[in-house]
Design an enzyme around this catalytic site. Structure first.
Site, PDB file in Angstrom:
ATOM      1  N   ASP A  49       0.775  -1.053   0.086  1.00  0.00           N
ATOM      2  CA  ASP A  49       0.044  -0.126   0.033  1.00  0.00           C
ATOM      3  C   ASP A  49       0.857   1.247  -0.018  1.00  0.00           C
ATOM      4  OD1 ASP A  49      -2.771   0.978   1.071  1.00  0.00           O
ATOM      5  OD2 ASP A  49      -1.356   2.183   1.557  1.00  0.00           O
ATOM      6  N   TYR A  54       3.625   9.710  -1.288  1.00  0.00           N
ATOM      7  CA  TYR A  54       4.891   9.137  -0.717  1.00  0.00           C
ATOM      8  C   TYR A  54       6.354   9.020  -1.302  1.00  0.00           C
ATOM      9  CZ  TYR A  54       1.067   6.979   1.942  1.00  0.00           C
ATOM     10  OH  TYR A  54      -0.301   6.946   2.883  1.00  0.00           O
ATOM     11  N   LYS A  79      -2.499   5.686  -4.226  1.00  0.00           N
ATOM     12  CA  LYS A  79      -3.663   6.725  -4.057  1.00  0.00           C
ATOM     13  C   LYS A  79      -3.348   8.154  -4.875  1.00  0.00           C
ATOM     14  CE  LYS A  79      -3.335   4.930   0.741  1.00  0.00           C
ATOM     15  NZ  LYS A  79      -2.075   4.602   0.644  1.00  0.00           N
ATOM     16  N   HIS A 112      -7.217   9.961  -1.865  1.00  0.00           N
ATOM     17  CA  HIS A 112      -6.532  10.080  -0.970  1.00  0.00           C
ATOM     18  C   HIS A 112      -7.143  10.832   0.444  1.00  0.00           C
ATOM     19  CE1 HIS A 112      -2.014   9.530   0.696  1.00  0.00           C
ATOM     20  NE2 HIS A 112      -2.921   9.605   1.801  1.00  0.00           N
TER      21      HIS A 112
END
Length: 283
Positions: A49, A54, A79, A112
């Site tokens: 995930d 990120y 996401k 998100h």
């Protein structure tokens, strides 16, 4: 103890089955190449995930390639960041994520966050427009399942009224201190699988006396007690770690079952605190 060959899965209304335990990534020191390789090769983790936010999609793609694990054996979730909301932006962002990950399709693609900043449009309108892009990506097979993250009941209700596909999964903060049971029950009634992140409350729960008592009682670590509790509550759980030993520890949660009274004891720790974002003020 040996790592189980296969982790249990949870069926989504898309017709696909998501592993109930995954490895979460984050942008705060949330990527270790060696740790991810260890998770894939030695711990049989097949559920990863991540998110565009990120900044590690390309690194994850390299690790997957190096691991030797077949693409069809993996479950990859990423996401869509709110900066890419809107129909055209969302569509392109998804394709870009696929490219960075080195895959032709995503197993699960999530919005998100419920807040939307599109000039001239309300958050509700922006969510509906963005969700329409995800629906079309789903129909095209680019995303095999689609969902949302940090959405509360009113966000989901609005989406149901404006769109065709009910989200297959809603991923929300979930740990002993933050157990939003009303939202879980709503998702269950509407055939939306509930995914939980931060199952260890960023470490805050690991020193609680109840957790320490149960860890001693079951001969497990505090982290294993919390992850087992989450899974036993039917939550798709994605603990994060960059340490190989911790990842292996977090996987060893299928060889014991918490008693009903012990589950109730952990449930009772809920006090409503958030260790990450609180979406309650998003309209």
């Amino acid at each position: 103890m040996d790592i189980p060959i296969d982790f249990p899965t949870v069926p989504l209304s898309s017709g696909h089955n998501i592993p109930i335990l995954g490895l979460g990534m984050s942008h705060h020191g949330g990527y270790s190449h060696n740790a991810l390789l260890h998770a894939l090769r030695s711990c049989n983790i097949r559920h990863i995930d991540t998110a565009k936010r990120y900044g590690n999609e390309e690194l994850i793609g390299k690790a997957i390639s190096e691991s030797g694990v077949k693409r069809e054996d993996l479950w990859i979730t990423t996401k869509l960041w709110p900066g890419d909301y809107g129909y055209e932006n969302a569509t392109q962002a998804c394709l870009d994520s696929c490219k960075r990950l080195g895959v032709d399709y995503l197993d699960l693609y999530l919005m998100h966050w419920p807040d939307v900043q599109i000039p001239g449009k309300s958050s509700r309108e922006g969510r509906a427009e963005t969700w329409k892009a995800l629906e079309d990506l789903y129909y095209r097979g680019v995303c095999r399942s689609i969902g949302v993250s940090n959405f509360l009941i009113h966000h989901l209700e609005q989406l149901k009224e404006n769109c065709d596909v009910v989200p297959h999964l809603n991923q929300v903060e979930y740990h002993p201190f933050q157990r939003p049971q009303e939202l879980v029950d709503y998702c269950n009634r509407n055939n939306i699988v509930f995914g939980g992140y931060c199952p260890l409350a960023k470490g805050q729960v690991l020193t609680h006396p109840v957790i320490l008592r149960l860890a001693k009682q079951y001969g497990k670590t505090p982290a294993q007690i919390c992850i087992r509790w989450s899974i036993q509550n039917g939550i798709v759980t994605i603990p994060k770690s960059t340490k190989e030993s911790r990842i292996q520890e977090n996987c060893q949660v299928l060889d014991f079952i918490l008693g009903d009274d012990d589950v109730f004891s952990i449930n009772s720790l809920h006090d409503g605190r958030h260790v990450t974002w609180d979406p309650s003020n998003v309209l």
